[in-house]
Design an enzyme around this catalytic site. Structure first.
Site, PDB file in Angstrom:
ATOM      1  CG  HIS A 218      -0.250   0.388   2.486  1.00 43.24           C
ATOM      2  ND1 HIS A 218       0.437  -0.515   3.244  1.00 43.24           N
ATOM      3  CD2 HIS A 218      -0.119   1.585   3.130  1.00 43.24           C
ATOM      4  CE1 HIS A 218       0.954   0.094   4.304  1.00 43.24           C
ATOM      5  NE2 HIS A 218       0.643   1.368   4.255  1.00 43.24           N
TER       6      HIS A 218
HETATM    7  C1  UD1 Z   1      -2.167   6.037   5.277  1.00 38.48           C
HETATM    8  C2  UD1 Z   1      -0.907   6.616   5.892  1.00 38.48           C
HETATM    9  C3  UD1 Z   1       0.199   5.566   5.874  1.00 38.48           C
HETATM   10  C4  UD1 Z   1      -0.249   4.288   6.529  1.00 38.48           C
HETATM   11  C5  UD1 Z   1      -1.563   3.808   5.906  1.00 38.48           C
HETATM   12  C6  UD1 Z   1      -2.074   2.622   6.676  1.00 38.48           C
HETATM   13  C7  UD1 Z   1      -0.585   9.033   5.539  1.00 38.48           C
HETATM   14  C8  UD1 Z   1       0.140  10.070   4.780  1.00 38.48           C
HETATM   15  N1  UD1 Z   1      -0.423   7.766   5.129  1.00 38.48           N
HETATM   16  O1  UD1 Z   1      -1.877   5.748   3.927  1.00 38.48           O
HETATM   17  O2  UD1 Z   1       1.324   6.065   6.585  1.00 38.48           O
HETATM   18  O3  UD1 Z   1       0.741   3.315   6.314  1.00 38.48           O
HETATM   19  O4  UD1 Z   1      -2.543   4.861   5.974  1.00 38.48           O
HETATM   20  O5  UD1 Z   1      -2.981   1.880   5.942  1.00 38.48           O
HETATM   21  O6  UD1 Z   1      -1.283   9.342   6.471  1.00 38.48           O
HETATM   22  N2  UD1 Z   1      -9.109   4.822   0.782  1.00 38.48           N
HETATM   23  C9  UD1 Z   1     -10.345   4.223   0.683  1.00 38.48           C
HETATM   24  N3  UD1 Z   1     -11.000   3.907   1.833  1.00 38.48           N
HETATM   25  C10 UD1 Z   1     -10.510   4.150   3.065  1.00 38.48           C
HETATM   26  C11 UD1 Z   1      -9.248   4.762   3.158  1.00 38.48           C
HETATM   27  C12 UD1 Z   1      -8.563   5.084   2.018  1.00 38.48           C
HETATM   28  O7  UD1 Z   1     -10.839   3.998  -0.411  1.00 38.48           O
HETATM   29  O8  UD1 Z   1     -11.163   3.805   4.079  1.00 38.48           O
HETATM   30  C13 UD1 Z   1      -8.377   5.121  -0.473  1.00 38.48           C
HETATM   31  C14 UD1 Z   1      -8.703   6.489  -1.045  1.00 38.48           C
HETATM   32  O9  UD1 Z   1      -8.673   6.390  -2.437  1.00 38.48           O
HETATM   33  C15 UD1 Z   1      -7.531   7.340  -0.580  1.00 38.48           C
HETATM   34  C16 UD1 Z   1      -6.384   6.326  -0.576  1.00 38.48           C
HETATM   35  O10 UD1 Z   1      -6.973   5.108  -0.192  1.00 38.48           O
HETATM   36  O11 UD1 Z   1      -7.282   8.436  -1.400  1.00 38.48           O
HETATM   37  C17 UD1 Z   1      -5.255   6.680   0.358  1.00 38.48           C
HETATM   38  O12 UD1 Z   1      -5.738   6.872   1.703  1.00 38.48           O
HETATM   39  P1  UD1 Z   1      -4.915   7.788   2.738  1.00 38.48           P
HETATM   40  O13 UD1 Z   1      -5.514   7.672   4.081  1.00 38.48           O
HETATM   41  O14 UD1 Z   1      -4.712   9.151   2.182  1.00 38.48           O
HETATM   42  O15 UD1 Z   1      -3.478   7.153   2.739  1.00 38.48           O
HETATM   43  P2  UD1 Z   1      -3.037   5.632   2.862  1.00 38.48           P
HETATM   44  O16 UD1 Z   1      -2.363   5.234   1.603  1.00 38.48           O
HETATM   45  O17 UD1 Z   1      -4.156   4.822   3.355  1.00 38.48           O
HETATM   46  N1  UDP Z   2      -3.866  -5.277   8.812  1.00 32.95           N
HETATM   47  C1  UDP Z   2      -5.136  -5.836   8.948  1.00 32.95           C
HETATM   48  N2  UDP Z   2      -5.795  -6.255   7.814  1.00 32.95           N
HETATM   49  C2  UDP Z   2      -5.238  -6.144   6.570  1.00 32.95           C
HETATM   50  C3  UDP Z   2      -3.944  -5.596   6.453  1.00 32.95           C
HETATM   51  C4  UDP Z   2      -3.285  -5.153   7.599  1.00 32.95           C
HETATM   52  O1  UDP Z   2      -5.658  -5.956  10.058  1.00 32.95           O
HETATM   53  O2  UDP Z   2      -5.898  -6.537   5.595  1.00 32.95           O
HETATM   54  C5  UDP Z   2      -3.173  -4.810  10.024  1.00 32.95           C
HETATM   55  C6  UDP Z   2      -1.819  -5.415  10.237  1.00 32.95           C
HETATM   56  O3  UDP Z   2      -1.935  -6.644  10.916  1.00 32.95           O
HETATM   57  C7  UDP Z   2      -1.137  -4.328  11.049  1.00 32.95           C
HETATM   58  C8  UDP Z   2      -1.721  -3.052  10.516  1.00 32.95           C
HETATM   59  O4  UDP Z   2      -2.949  -3.428   9.876  1.00 32.95           O
HETATM   60  O5  UDP Z   2      -1.453  -4.434  12.420  1.00 32.95           O
HETATM   61  C9  UDP Z   2      -0.791  -2.458   9.507  1.00 32.95           C
HETATM   62  O6  UDP Z   2      -1.453  -1.460   8.807  1.00 32.95           O
HETATM   63  P1  UDP Z   2      -0.978  -0.971   7.376  1.00 32.95           P
HETATM   64  O7  UDP Z   2      -0.188  -2.018   6.689  1.00 32.95           O
HETATM   65  O8  UDP Z   2      -2.187  -0.455   6.700  1.00 32.95           O
HETATM   66  O9  UDP Z   2      -0.097   0.325   7.720  1.00 32.95           O
HETATM   67  P2  UDP Z   2       1.400   0.568   8.232  1.00 32.95           P
HETATM   68  O10 UDP Z   2       1.689  -0.320   9.374  1.00 32.95           O
HETATM   69  O11 UDP Z   2       2.313   0.365   7.064  1.00 32.95           O
HETATM   70  O12 UDP Z   2       1.375   2.020   8.600  1.00 32.95           O
END
Ligand code: UD1
Ligand code: UDP
Length: 381
Positions: A218
Site C-alpha cells: 500500500h
Molecule cells: C495512510 C498513511 C500511511 C499508513 C496507511 C495505513 C498518511 C500520509 N499515510 O496511507 O502512513 O501506512 O494509511 O494503511 O497518512 N481509501 C479508501 N478507503 C478508506 C481509506 C482510504 O478507499 O477507508 C483510499 C482512497 O482512495 C484514498 C487512498 O486510499 O485516497 C489513500 O488513503 P490515505 O488515508 O490518504 O493514505 P493511505 O495510503 O491509506
Molecule cells: N492489517 C489488517 N488487515 C489487513 C492488512 C493489515 O488488520 O488486511 C493490520 C496489520 O496486521 C497491522 C496493521 O494493519 O497491524 C498495519 O497497517 P498498514 O499495513 O495499513 O499500515 P502501516 O503499518 O504500514 O502504517
C-alpha cells in the site's frame, strides 16, 4: 482524574489504540479518562469499524469524518476540527500514534494550544524525506513532551537529533522525556492471538490450509508509480506459479484503485488466470494474525506487517528501499529488496530454503508497553 484525548484515523492507529484503551479500562479507570477522536482518515468498514468492533475499542467520542483528500487539504481540515475539540475538552495530554496525516494534524493542533503531546512509536526514521510519513513523524517527535520508542534504534535516533535520555520530570515540550518501552503492537498481537485462532475462519475461507505466502502492498510510492506497481504484481505472480504456492494478498483500497488505473492488461490477465493468486478484500486484525502466524513467509511494504511477521518468526521481504525497523534486517529475518525483480526472487528463494535463518531475538519489548506508557504519563507531575 487525568483527561487524555487519543487521536486515531488510519487502520494501524485504530489497532494500536486498543492496547492503551485496554490498559486504561483494566487498571486505571479511577485515574485516567480517555476521549477517543477518530479523524475519519480511513472510513471503509473493513479499514476502520471492523477493528473497533473486534478489538473492543470504545466507540469514538468524536468522528471528524474527514475522509480522503490531498495531504494539505486532509491535514488542514483535521487540524481545524481537532482544534475545536481540544479547545472544548482541554485535556491534560493528547496521545498520538505513528506517522500518518492524523498524527501530524494532532501534533500541530495540540502543540499550538500548549497541550502536551504523547507520541507512541516515536523515534523511527527512514532517512527518506520523500516519504510523507518521515515528515509527519519528525514533526510530531519534535513537539512532543513524552516520547515512547518501540525499539532501541528509535531511542538512538532521538538522541542523535538532540533529545536527552537524562532529563527529569516534569517533562514538557521544552524538556521532553524519551523512553524505550517496547511496541504496543507486540502487546496487542500477544493479547489477541488466542482469540484469533478461536474466531478466525480466514484459512478455510480462502483455501489456505497448506503452505502459503502473505503479501500486503500500500505504500504510496509503490502504488502510484506504474512501473513499480506492475513489477510488484508480475513478480509475485511469477513466484507463486514457479513455487506452486498460494499467495494471499488482502488488498488496501489505495492499491485497488491504483490497480484499476495503472495495471497493464497483460499483468492483469496473468493474475486472473493464476489459480495460486488470492487477491482478497482487507481482512480483520484477528484474520491477519492467523495469516501471519500460519504463512511460510511475508512480502510487504507495510511497517506494521514487517513487525508482526517478526513476532511470528516469519521471514519478511521488504518492498522498500529502506526500513525503519532496522533490527529485523540486522538479525537476518528481513531483506530490503526495494521493487527489484531479481532481488525479490533471490530473497524468496533464500527464505524458502532457509525458513529459520534468524533466531528472532526479543526486540519489541515484553508485551507490556501500554502499562509502562500509562504509568509514565500518570507519574509525570
Ligand atoms: C495512510 C498513511 C500511511 C499508513 C496507511 C495505513 C498518511 C500520509 N499515510 O496511507 O502512513 O501506512 O494509511 O494503511 O497518512 N481509501 C479508501 N478507503 C478508506 C481509506 C482510504 O478507499 O477507508 C483510499 C482512497 O482512495 C484514498 C487512498 O486510499 O485516497 C489513500 O488513503 P490515505 O488515508 O490518504 O493514505 P493511505 O495510503 O491509506
Ligand atoms: N492489517 C489488517 N488487515 C489487513 C492488512 C493489515 O488488520 O488486511 C493490520 C496489520 O496486521 C497491522 C496493521 O494493519 O497491524 C498495519 O497497517 P498498514 O499495513 O495499513 O499500515 P502501516 O503499518 O504500514 O502504517
Amino acid at each position: 482524574m487525568l483527561k487524555i484525548v487519543t487521536v486515531i484515523g488510519a487502520r494501524p492507529q485504530i489497532i494500536k489504540a486498543a492496547a492503551l484503551s485496554r490498559e486504561i479500562r483494566n487498571n486505571h479507570t479511577d485515574e485516567i479518562r480517555e476521549i477517543l477522536v477518530h479523524t475519519g482518515q480511513h472510513y471503509d468498514t473493513k479499514m476502520s469499524q471492523v477493528f473497533i468492533d473486534e478489538l473492543d475499542i470504545p466507540l469514538p467520542d468524536f468522528n471528524l469524518g474527514i475522509g480522503s483528500a490531498s495531504h494539505g487539504v486532509q491535514t488542514g481540515r483535521m487540524i481545524m476540527d481537532l482544534e475545536k475539540i481540544l479547545l472544548h475538552e482541554f485535556p491534560d495530554y493528547v496521545i498520538l500514534y505513528g506517522d500518518t496525516n492524523s498524527t501530524l494534524a494532532g501534533a500541530v493542533a495540540a502543540s499550538k494550544l500548549n497541550i502536551p503531546v504523547v507520541h507512541i512509536e516515536a523515534g523511527l526514521r527512514s532517512f527518506n524525506k520523500t516519504m510523507p510519513e518521515e515528515i509527519n513523524r519528525i514533526t510530531c517527535d519534535h513537539v512532543s513532551a513524552l516520547l515512547f520508542t518501540p525499539t532501541s534504534t528509535g531511542l538512538n535516533n532521538l538522541v542523535k537529533e538532540g533529545f536527552s535520555e537524562t532529563t527529569t520530570k516534569p517533562f514538557t515540550p521544552d524538556n521532553p522525556g524519551v523512553f524505550h518501552c517496547g511496541d504496543v503492537m507486540y502487546d496487542n498481537t500477544m493479547h489477541y492471538q488466542k482469540t484469533a485462532f478461536k474466531k478466525s475462519k480466514v484459512l478455510d475461507k480462502h483455501d489456505l490450509n497448506g503452505e502459503f505466502t502473505l503479501c500486503t502492498i500500500h505504500r504510496n510510492n509503490n502504488t502510484d508509480d506504474a512501473q513499480r506497481l506492475n513489477t510488484i504484481f508480475s513478480t509475485i505472480n511469477e513466484l507463486s506459479r514457479a513455487h506452486k504456492t498460494p499467495f494471499v494478498l488482502p488488498l488496501h483500497p489505495r492499491t485497488a484503485k491504483a490497480m484499476e488505473e495503472l495495471l497493464e492488461s497483460s499483468v492483469r490477465t496473468k493474475l486472473n488466470e493464476n489459480p495460486y493468486m488470492r487477491i482478497i478484500p482487507p481482512v480483520s486484525f484477528l484474520d491477519m494474525i492467523v495469516l501471519e502466524s500460519k504463512c511460510r513467509l511475508v512480502i510487504t511494504d507495510s511497517g506494521g506487517v514487517q513487525k508482526e511477521a517478526y513476532f511470528f518468526k516469519k521471514p519478511c521481504i521488504i518492498l522498500r528501499s529502506e526500513t525503519e525497523w532496522k533490527e529485523i534486517v540486522d538479525v537476518g529475518a528481513g531483506v530490503v529488496t526495494d521493487v527489484d525483480r531479481d532481488k525479490i526472487t533471490e530473497a524468496y528463494t533464500h527464505f524458502v530454503a532457509n525458513t529459520h535463518s534468524s533466531a528472532y531475538p526479543s526486540i519489541f519489548g515484553d508485551g507490556n508497553a501500554a502499562g509502562f506508557i500509562c504509568q509514565t504519563i500518570l507519574d509525570n507531575k
